[in-house]
Scaffold this motif. Structure first.
Motif, PDB file in Angstrom:
ATOM      1  N   VAL A 165      46.392  48.972  50.158  1.00 47.90           N
ATOM      2  CA  VAL A 165      45.625  47.809  49.717  1.00 47.90           C
ATOM      3  C   VAL A 165      46.021  46.469  50.238  1.00 47.90           C
ATOM      4  N   ARG A 166      47.332  46.375  50.019  1.00 48.40           N
ATOM      5  CA  ARG A 166      47.685  45.050  50.573  1.00 48.40           C
ATOM      6  C   ARG A 166      47.395  44.836  52.085  1.00 48.40           C
ATOM      7  N   ASP A 167      47.727  45.883  52.697  1.00 48.63           N
ATOM      8  CA  ASP A 167      47.371  45.774  54.292  1.00 48.63           C
ATOM      9  C   ASP A 167      45.809  45.635  54.540  1.00 48.63           C
ATOM     10  N   THR A 168      45.044  46.412  53.535  1.00 41.80           N
ATOM     11  CA  THR A 168      43.393  46.291  53.954  1.00 41.80           C
ATOM     12  C   THR A 168      43.099  45.040  53.535  1.00 41.80           C
ATOM     13  N   ILE A 169      43.460  44.409  52.541  1.00 41.38           N
ATOM     14  CA  ILE A 169      42.789  43.074  52.116  1.00 41.38           C
ATOM     15  C   ILE A 169      43.244  41.727  52.791  1.00 41.38           C
ATOM     16  N   GLN A 170      44.456  42.117  53.622  1.00 43.02           N
ATOM     17  CA  GLN A 170      45.238  40.985  54.344  1.00 43.02           C
ATOM     18  C   GLN A 170      44.081  40.126  55.211  1.00 43.02           C
ATOM     19  N   GLY A 171      44.027  38.590  54.950  1.00 49.32           N
ATOM     20  CA  GLY A 171      43.330  37.755  55.795  1.00 49.32           C
ATOM     21  C   GLY A 171      41.722  37.927  55.097  1.00 49.32           C
ATOM     22  N   THR A 172      41.553  38.492  54.046  1.00 46.05           N
ATOM     23  CA  THR A 172      40.395  38.425  53.180  1.00 46.05           C
ATOM     24  C   THR A 172      40.543  37.668  51.960  1.00 46.05           C
ATOM     25  N   PHE A 189      40.779  44.936  44.218  1.00 45.61           N
ATOM     26  CA  PHE A 189      40.513  45.997  45.179  1.00 45.61           C
ATOM     27  C   PHE A 189      40.854  47.460  44.549  1.00 45.61           C
ATOM     28  N   TYR A 190      41.716  47.342  43.600  1.00 46.51           N
ATOM     29  CA  TYR A 190      42.349  48.417  43.005  1.00 46.51           C
ATOM     30  C   TYR A 190      41.462  48.894  41.801  1.00 46.51           C
ATOM     31  N   GLN A 191      40.989  47.935  41.361  1.00 42.41           N
ATOM     32  CA  GLN A 191      39.964  48.424  40.059  1.00 42.41           C
ATOM     33  C   GLN A 191      38.642  48.956  40.579  1.00 42.41           C
ATOM     34  N   THR A 192      38.132  48.331  41.853  1.00 39.54           N
ATOM     35  CA  THR A 192      37.033  49.038  42.508  1.00 39.54           C
ATOM     36  C   THR A 192      37.221  50.264  42.921  1.00 39.54           C
ATOM     37  N   MET A 193      38.520  50.683  43.463  1.00 37.09           N
ATOM     38  CA  MET A 193      38.803  52.079  43.781  1.00 37.09           C
ATOM     39  C   MET A 193      38.687  53.009  42.344  1.00 37.09           C
ATOM     40  N   ILE A 194      39.308  52.386  41.345  1.00 37.97           N
ATOM     41  CA  ILE A 194      39.349  53.304  39.929  1.00 37.97           C
ATOM     42  C   ILE A 194      37.890  53.588  39.544  1.00 37.97           C
ATOM     43  N   SER A 195      37.057  52.366  39.835  1.00 35.00           N
ATOM     44  CA  SER A 195      35.753  52.819  39.393  1.00 35.00           C
ATOM     45  C   SER A 195      35.196  53.648  40.040  1.00 35.00           C
ATOM     46  N   TYR A 196      35.197  53.869  41.086  1.00 35.44           N
ATOM     47  CA  TYR A 196      34.690  55.194  41.904  1.00 35.44           C
ATOM     48  C   TYR A 196      35.319  56.276  41.610  1.00 35.44           C
ATOM     49  N   TYR A 197      36.566  56.512  41.235  1.00 34.86           N
ATOM     50  CA  TYR A 197      37.191  57.632  40.854  1.00 34.86           C
ATOM     51  C   TYR A 197      36.593  58.162  39.468  1.00 34.86           C
ATOM     52  N   GLN A 198      36.355  57.160  38.757  1.00 31.92           N
ATOM     53  CA  GLN A 198      35.689  57.448  37.385  1.00 31.92           C
ATOM     54  C   GLN A 198      34.164  58.187  37.434  1.00 31.92           C
ATOM     55  N   GLN A 199      33.883  57.869  38.754  1.00 34.54           N
ATOM     56  CA  GLN A 199      32.291  58.341  39.136  1.00 34.54           C
ATOM     57  C   GLN A 199      32.733  59.927  39.799  1.00 34.54           C
ATOM     58  N   ASN A 200      33.854  60.289  39.863  1.00 34.09           N
ATOM     59  CA  ASN A 200      34.414  61.598  40.687  1.00 34.09           C
ATOM     60  C   ASN A 200      34.025  61.427  41.978  1.00 34.09           C
ATOM     61  N   LYS A 201      34.330  60.141  42.631  1.00 34.43           N
ATOM     62  CA  LYS A 201      34.058  59.993  44.013  1.00 34.43           C
ATOM     63  C   LYS A 201      35.463  59.574  44.661  1.00 34.43           C
ATOM     64  N   ALA A 243      34.518  51.373  52.256  1.00 30.75           N
ATOM     65  CA  ALA A 243      33.242  51.317  52.609  1.00 30.75           C
ATOM     66  C   ALA A 243      32.585  50.099  51.873  1.00 30.75           C
ATOM     67  N   PHE A 244      32.860  49.863  50.526  1.00 31.29           N
ATOM     68  CA  PHE A 244      32.155  48.854  49.777  1.00 31.29           C
ATOM     69  C   PHE A 244      32.635  47.360  50.333  1.00 31.29           C
ATOM     70  N   TYR A 245      33.843  47.408  50.779  1.00 36.05           N
ATOM     71  CA  TYR A 245      34.112  46.095  51.226  1.00 36.05           C
ATOM     72  C   TYR A 245      34.139  45.949  52.803  1.00 36.05           C
ATOM     73  N   ASN A 246      33.694  47.248  53.402  1.00 42.24           N
ATOM     74  CA  ASN A 246      33.460  47.023  54.945  1.00 42.24           C
ATOM     75  C   ASN A 246      34.766  46.662  55.530  1.00 42.24           C
ATOM     76  N   LEU A 247      35.706  47.484  55.175  1.00 43.93           N
ATOM     77  CA  LEU A 247      37.384  47.351  55.699  1.00 43.93           C
ATOM     78  C   LEU A 247      37.549  48.542  56.151  1.00 43.93           C
ATOM     79  N   ALA A 248      38.368  48.680  57.280  1.00 42.44           N
ATOM     80  CA  ALA A 248      38.990  49.688  57.664  1.00 42.44           C
ATOM     81  C   ALA A 248      40.091  50.188  57.041  1.00 42.44           C
ATOM     82  N   LYS A 249      40.313  51.492  57.063  1.00 41.01           N
ATOM     83  CA  LYS A 249      41.594  52.097  56.179  1.00 41.01           C
ATOM     84  C   LYS A 249      42.635  51.948  57.185  1.00 41.01           C
TER      85      LYS A 249
END
Length: 221
Positions: free
Chosen positions: A41-48, A55-67, A75-81
């Motif tokens: 996550v830190r690598d992903t958001i670097q420079g943003t 970001f972590y809570q956004t991930m959790i919200s999608y897991y709670q939707q079984n995604k 994808a939501f933040y349009n960032l490369a993994k």
């Protein structure tokens, strides 16, 4: 919280009677990946201007939707993994004791989606010798939930699925495909997939625990 149940409502001893092999997933089952996820996550958001917790809570919200929460958040933040940092992985507390309690009565194996070097990492953690069979995606060229990786493990174990248990943190990758082949299953609610929920009969594990060290008691050891 210690939650253990079986779908039949019978005693735990009967659920896992006549078992010969116990197979484990690795990530978020034997291996604590929290710091590796945080590093990614830190690598992903670097420079943003996106915060790590946001970001972590956004991930959790999608897991709670079984995604697949991390994929959806990228994808939501349009960032490369970015790359995964295996060096940040550590064993969960209680893993060695759990394996030690089980190994005298059962054959232990691994069925896992892993980057190359899984055996080296298991050796560094001091648990490689506990496993009689290790089947990983990097070696097989096929990854869970593809049933072929489970079938490869069954063939090499020379054991019917009904006498095997699959233990993992993911309903989609570990529990459902194993159940469809006849495995008994244990869902370990560790890591980010603890936020997911069963949605079908195949997602319903035969037992559920909150921590890996609680597994041995299911087998009466």
């Amino acid at each position: 919280l210690f939650c253990v149940w079986n779908r039949s409502g019978g005693r735990r001893a009967t659920v896992f009677s006549d078992i010969l092999w116990i197979f484990f997933d690795m990530g978020s089952t034997l291996v604590d990946e929290q710091q590796a996820f945080r590093h990614r996550v830190r690598d992903t958001i670097q420079g943003t201007d996106i915060g790590e917790e946001e970001f972590y809570q956004t991930m959790i919200s999608y897991y709670q939707q079984n995604k697949k929460g991390d994929k959806e958040a990228f994808a939501f933040y349009n960032l490369a993994k970015p790359e995964w940092h295996s060096e940040d992985e550590v064993l969960y507390a209680g893993v060695k004791e759990c394996l030690n309690r089980l190994k005298g009565r059962y054959r232990l194996g691994i069925i896992a989606n892993q980057l190359p070097g899984a055996c080296n990492r298991l050796e560094q953690w001091g648990i490689l010798q506990e496993f009689s069979l290790i089947v990983t995606s990097d070696r097989e060229g096929v990854a869970k939930p593809d049933p072929r990786i489970f079938e490869a493990a069954l063939q090499r174990a020379d054991c019917p699925a009904e006498r095997c248990v699959m233990i993992g943190d993911r309903l989609d990758n570990d529990i459902a495909p194993a159940k469809k082949l006849g495995f008994k299953t244990i869902w370990v609610k560790q890591g980010l997939n603890a936020y997911t929920s069963p949605t079908s009969q195949w997602d319903q594990a035969d037992a559920v625990v909150d921590r890996i060290e609680q597994v041995a008691v299911l087998f009466g050891v």
